[in-house]
Design a protein around this motif. Structure first.
Motif, short mmCIF file in Angstrom:
data_model
loop_
_atom_site.label_atom_id
_atom_site.label_comp_id
_atom_site.label_asym_id
_atom_site.label_seq_id
_atom_site.Cartn_x
_atom_site.Cartn_y
_atom_site.Cartn_z
N PRO A 7 0.80 -1.23 0.00
CA PRO A 7 0.00 0.00 0.00
C PRO A 7 0.84 1.28 0.00
CG PRO A 7 -0.91 -1.58 1.54
CD PRO A 7 0.39 -2.16 1.06
N ARG A 18 2.18 1.90 -3.47
CA ARG A 18 1.10 2.33 -4.38
C ARG A 18 0.81 3.82 -4.22
NH1 ARG A 18 -3.15 -2.16 -5.85
NH2 ARG A 18 -1.74 -3.92 -5.98
N ARG A 19 0.81 4.28 -2.97
CA ARG A 19 0.62 5.71 -2.73
C ARG A 19 1.77 6.53 -3.30
NH1 ARG A 19 -1.29 3.59 2.14
NH2 ARG A 19 0.65 4.05 3.23
N GLU A 20 2.99 6.02 -3.15
CA GLU A 20 4.17 6.72 -3.71
C GLU A 20 4.04 6.82 -5.23
OE1 GLU A 20 7.29 4.88 -0.41
OE2 GLU A 20 7.42 4.24 -2.51
N GLN A 57 1.30 6.79 -7.03
CA GLN A 57 0.22 7.74 -7.35
C GLN A 57 0.68 9.18 -7.22
OE1 GLN A 57 -2.91 6.47 -4.72
NE2 GLN A 57 -3.79 5.07 -6.24
N ARG A 58 1.42 9.48 -6.15
CA ARG A 58 1.94 10.84 -5.94
C ARG A 58 2.90 11.24 -7.05
NH1 ARG A 58 2.23 9.55 -0.31
NH2 ARG A 58 4.41 9.01 -0.59
#
Length: 121
Positions: free
Chosen positions: A110, A113-115, A117-118
């Motif tokens: 998770p 995945r956030r990295e 997206q950013r």
């Protein structure tokens, strides 16, 4: 491993010696796929019974003995441990990891995945 917490994903390679064929194979994988390791904020350490060598990133504040104790790695054994940014061991193997396996494991996390997206948005 506190030095890397929330900043890096360590890959810790435990080997009986730097000349161990499995250690050499894991080092070759790291060398060929260095860019992918860097994109994923990885630190790569080679731990032999008496020393710690940094292949990518900053050296740890722990000795070879302390790292072996932390990850329950016997001095004569080969073991590779992927550590997450939270400091927990995410995956371990008695054989070298392929870049594909490492990257798929990390990319499914998770936090990664956030990295991604950013960075893309």
């Amino acid at each position: 491993m506190q030095r890397y917490r929330w900043k890096n994903r360590p890959l810790v390679i435990f080997a009986p010696s730097v000349n161990d064929p499995r250690a050499q194979r894991q080092r070759a994988i790291v060398r060929v796929h260095r860019r992918g390791f860097l994109e994923r904020d990885m630190v790569v350490l080679l731990v032999t019974p008496a020393s710690v060598t940094t292949l990518i990133g900053r050296p740890p504040a722990l000795s070879a003995r302390q790292l072996r104790a932390r990850f329950s790695a016997k001095p004569g054994a080969f073991r590779v441990v992927l550590v997450g940014k939270d400091g927990g061991a995410k995956r371990a193997s008695a054989q070298p990891f392929s870049a594909r396996t490492l990257f798929a494991t990390i990319d499914a996390m998770p936090m990664r995945r956030r990295e991604m997206q950013r960075r893309s948005g």
